[in-house]
Design a protein around this motif. Structure first.
Motif, PDB file in Angstrom:
ATOM      1  N   PRO A 177       0.795  -1.233   0.000  1.00  0.00           N
ATOM      2  CA  PRO A 177       0.000   0.000   0.000  1.00  0.00           C
ATOM      3  C   PRO A 177       0.824   1.277   0.000  1.00  0.00           C
ATOM      4  O   PRO A 177       0.337   2.339  -0.392  1.00  0.00           O
ATOM      5  CB  PRO A 177      -0.829  -0.124   1.285  1.00  0.00           C
ATOM      6  CG  PRO A 177      -0.888  -1.588   1.565  1.00  0.00           C
ATOM      7  CD  PRO A 177       0.429  -2.126   1.109  1.00  0.00           C
ATOM      8  N   GLU A 178       2.077   1.183   0.409  1.00  0.00           N
ATOM      9  CA  GLU A 178       2.929   2.372   0.488  1.00  0.00           C
ATOM     10  C   GLU A 178       3.050   3.052  -0.873  1.00  0.00           C
ATOM     11  O   GLU A 178       3.136   4.284  -0.955  1.00  0.00           O
ATOM     12  CB  GLU A 178       4.323   1.964   1.007  1.00  0.00           C
ATOM     13  CG  GLU A 178       5.337   3.100   1.078  1.00  0.00           C
ATOM     14  CD  GLU A 178       4.988   4.141   2.133  1.00  0.00           C
ATOM     15  OE1 GLU A 178       5.514   5.274   2.031  1.00  0.00           O
ATOM     16  OE2 GLU A 178       4.197   3.823   3.041  1.00  0.00           O
ATOM     17  N   VAL A 179       3.040   2.266  -1.954  1.00  0.00           N
ATOM     18  CA  VAL A 179       3.249   2.855  -3.275  1.00  0.00           C
ATOM     19  C   VAL A 179       2.001   3.555  -3.800  1.00  0.00           C
ATOM     20  O   VAL A 179       2.060   4.228  -4.830  1.00  0.00           O
ATOM     21  CB  VAL A 179       3.712   1.788  -4.299  1.00  0.00           C
ATOM     22  CG1 VAL A 179       4.979   1.106  -3.831  1.00  0.00           C
ATOM     23  CG2 VAL A 179       2.613   0.761  -4.563  1.00  0.00           C
ATOM     24  N   THR A 180       0.876   3.416  -3.114  1.00  0.00           N
ATOM     25  CA  THR A 180      -0.365   4.020  -3.614  1.00  0.00           C
ATOM     26  C   THR A 180      -0.742   5.303  -2.879  1.00  0.00           C
ATOM     27  O   THR A 180      -1.626   6.025  -3.329  1.00  0.00           O
ATOM     28  CB  THR A 180      -1.536   3.026  -3.484  1.00  0.00           C
ATOM     29  OG1 THR A 180      -1.768   2.743  -2.091  1.00  0.00           O
ATOM     30  CG2 THR A 180      -1.233   1.734  -4.220  1.00  0.00           C
ATOM     31  N   ARG A 181      -0.103   5.582  -1.773  1.00  0.00           N
ATOM     32  CA  ARG A 181      -0.488   6.780  -1.012  1.00  0.00           C
ATOM     33  C   ARG A 181       0.103   8.043  -1.627  1.00  0.00           C
ATOM     34  O   ARG A 181       1.100   7.992  -2.344  1.00  0.00           O
ATOM     35  CB  ARG A 181      -0.076   6.649   0.453  1.00  0.00           C
ATOM     36  CG  ARG A 181       1.393   6.828   0.755  1.00  0.00           C
ATOM     37  CD  ARG A 181       1.657   6.599   2.251  1.00  0.00           C
ATOM     38  NE  ARG A 181       3.028   6.889   2.631  1.00  0.00           N
ATOM     39  CZ  ARG A 181       3.445   8.070   3.060  1.00  0.00           C
ATOM     40  NH1 ARG A 181       2.593   9.096   3.114  1.00  0.00           N
ATOM     41  NH2 ARG A 181       4.706   8.249   3.416  1.00  0.00           N
ATOM     42  N   ALA A 182      -0.517   9.162  -1.355  1.00  0.00           N
ATOM     43  CA  ALA A 182      -0.040  10.443  -1.889  1.00  0.00           C
ATOM     44  C   ALA A 182       1.304  10.807  -1.259  1.00  0.00           C
ATOM     45  O   ALA A 182       1.509  10.612  -0.051  1.00  0.00           O
ATOM     46  CB  ALA A 182      -1.056  11.536  -1.603  1.00  0.00           C
ATOM     47  N   ASN A 188       9.259   2.931  -7.890  1.00  0.00           N
ATOM     48  CA  ASN A 188       8.410   2.325  -8.917  1.00  0.00           C
ATOM     49  C   ASN A 188       9.176   2.042 -10.203  1.00  0.00           C
ATOM     50  O   ASN A 188       8.863   1.088 -10.926  1.00  0.00           O
ATOM     51  CB  ASN A 188       7.208   3.225  -9.198  1.00  0.00           C
ATOM     52  CG  ASN A 188       6.128   3.072  -8.146  1.00  0.00           C
ATOM     53  OD1 ASN A 188       5.537   2.023  -8.000  1.00  0.00           O
ATOM     54  ND2 ASN A 188       5.895   4.144  -7.386  1.00  0.00           N
ATOM     55  N   LEU A 189      10.181   2.868 -10.487  1.00  0.00           N
ATOM     56  CA  LEU A 189      11.051   2.569 -11.624  1.00  0.00           C
ATOM     57  C   LEU A 189      11.764   1.233 -11.417  1.00  0.00           C
ATOM     58  O   LEU A 189      11.904   0.443 -12.355  1.00  0.00           O
ATOM     59  CB  LEU A 189      12.089   3.676 -11.802  1.00  0.00           C
ATOM     60  CG  LEU A 189      11.703   4.861 -12.681  1.00  0.00           C
ATOM     61  CD1 LEU A 189      12.777   5.950 -12.598  1.00  0.00           C
ATOM     62  CD2 LEU A 189      11.507   4.438 -14.140  1.00  0.00           C
ATOM     63  N   GLU A 190      12.203   0.980 -10.218  1.00  0.00           N
ATOM     64  CA  GLU A 190      12.899  -0.282  -9.940  1.00  0.00           C
ATOM     65  C   GLU A 190      11.949  -1.470 -10.081  1.00  0.00           C
ATOM     66  O   GLU A 190      12.323  -2.519 -10.614  1.00  0.00           O
ATOM     67  CB  GLU A 190      13.517  -0.252  -8.541  1.00  0.00           C
ATOM     68  CG  GLU A 190      14.159  -1.565  -8.104  1.00  0.00           C
ATOM     69  CD  GLU A 190      15.219  -2.085  -9.083  1.00  0.00           C
ATOM     70  OE1 GLU A 190      15.452  -3.324  -9.096  1.00  0.00           O
ATOM     71  OE2 GLU A 190      15.807  -1.294  -9.829  1.00  0.00           O
ATOM     72  N   HIS A 191      10.695  -1.329  -9.604  1.00  0.00           N
ATOM     73  CA  HIS A 191       9.699  -2.387  -9.782  1.00  0.00           C
ATOM     74  C   HIS A 191       9.515  -2.679 -11.279  1.00  0.00           C
ATOM     75  O   HIS A 191       9.487  -3.838 -11.710  1.00  0.00           O
ATOM     76  CB  HIS A 191       8.353  -1.980  -9.178  1.00  0.00           C
ATOM     77  CG  HIS A 191       8.342  -1.947  -7.688  1.00  0.00           C
ATOM     78  ND1 HIS A 191       9.023  -2.845  -6.911  1.00  0.00           N
ATOM     79  CD2 HIS A 191       7.689  -1.116  -6.818  1.00  0.00           C
ATOM     80  CE1 HIS A 191       8.813  -2.578  -5.623  1.00  0.00           C
ATOM     81  NE2 HIS A 191       8.014  -1.529  -5.552  1.00  0.00           N
ATOM     82  N   ALA A 192       9.378  -1.619 -12.063  1.00  0.00           N
ATOM     83  CA  ALA A 192       9.162  -1.781 -13.497  1.00  0.00           C
ATOM     84  C   ALA A 192      10.385  -2.403 -14.161  1.00  0.00           C
ATOM     85  O   ALA A 192      10.255  -3.296 -15.012  1.00  0.00           O
ATOM     86  CB  ALA A 192       8.839  -0.431 -14.140  1.00  0.00           C
TER      87      ALA A 192
END
Length: 231
Positions: free
Chosen positions: A4-9, A23-27
């Motif tokens: 959930p951390e990646v979805t919060r503002a 998120n770049l690293e996830h991708a």
């Protein structure tokens, strides 16, 4: 991998860019660290788990092949597009360039990333029927070899030998069996590998019940002669 951390503002601009980097690293991980499973690999069960590789994929092992029509399958397109877009998004992120170009690249990248992640987490086996058909076709194509092995193995059983000993002795017997124009080396290569009987013809995959059915049914194709006693 995802939480959930990646979805919060983000708290502020600095936090925003840290989230972008995460998120770049996830991708990057999804786009570049996994193999895209081909249809042939899926049918063969190359990445399948459990016994003779006939069950589901291990999640997060490959970008799975799905048995959907080519008109709707966008996996390879998203993989190519995502890999092409990644360096653009990465360059703009490192420059902290919150521009229309970055927004466009980021949207494309995350769409491709999300689509491919669904393949990564997919553990379904949509080609079980195709795999079963392939096994059936292989069995039919090897019918002469299976019938010959059945006759020999049943002879060994009648003499009171254990199946493990039968399989071991058959491997050695076949390795030294004379080749001929009617039965060339390729005919016997189906049966053995490095002097040992292939699993397809051993106790693991070829039961006495199947053998008896084959011998009772008979076969029109020629097979090598069967000796008077178990070799």
């Amino acid at each position: 991998m995802y939480d959930p951390e990646v979805t919060r503002a983000p708290d502020d601009e600095a936090h925003f860019w840290r989230m972008v980097e995460d998120n770049l690293e996830h991708a990057r991980h999804v786009l570049f660290d996994y193999v895209a499973e081909t249809r042939e690999e899926a049918v063969r069960g190359e990445f399948r788990t459990g016994g003779p590789k006939e069950t589901s994929l291990a999640p997060m092992s490959v970008l799975s092949f799905r048995a959907v029509s080519s008109e709707y399958d966008q996996r390879d397109y998203c993989l190519e597009l995502g890999r092409a877009t990644f360096p653009v998004a990465q360059r703009l992120a490192r420059a902290r360039a919150l521009t229309p170009e970055f927004a466009q690249a980021w949207g494309v990248l995350q769409f491709c990333h999300g689509y491919l992640a669904s393949h990564l987490f997919d553990d379904a086996d949509t080609l079980a029927q195709s795999r079963a058909a392939l096994r059936s076709a292989v069995a039919r194509s090897n019918l002469p070899q299976r019938t010959w092995i059945a006759k020999l193995a049943l002879m060994g059983r009648a003499e009171g030998l254990k199946r493990s000993e039968i399989d071991e002795r058959l491997g050695a017997y076949i390795a030294s069996f004379p080749r001929s124009p009617t039965f060339p080396a390729a005919w016997f290569d189906v049966l053995i590998k490095k002097g040992q009987l292939r699993d397809t013809f051993t106790e693991k995959r070829f039961s006495y019940l199947e053998m008896e059915a084959l011998v009772d049914e008979g076969i029109d194709d020629p097979i090598p002669p069967v000796p008077g006693k178990f070799p």
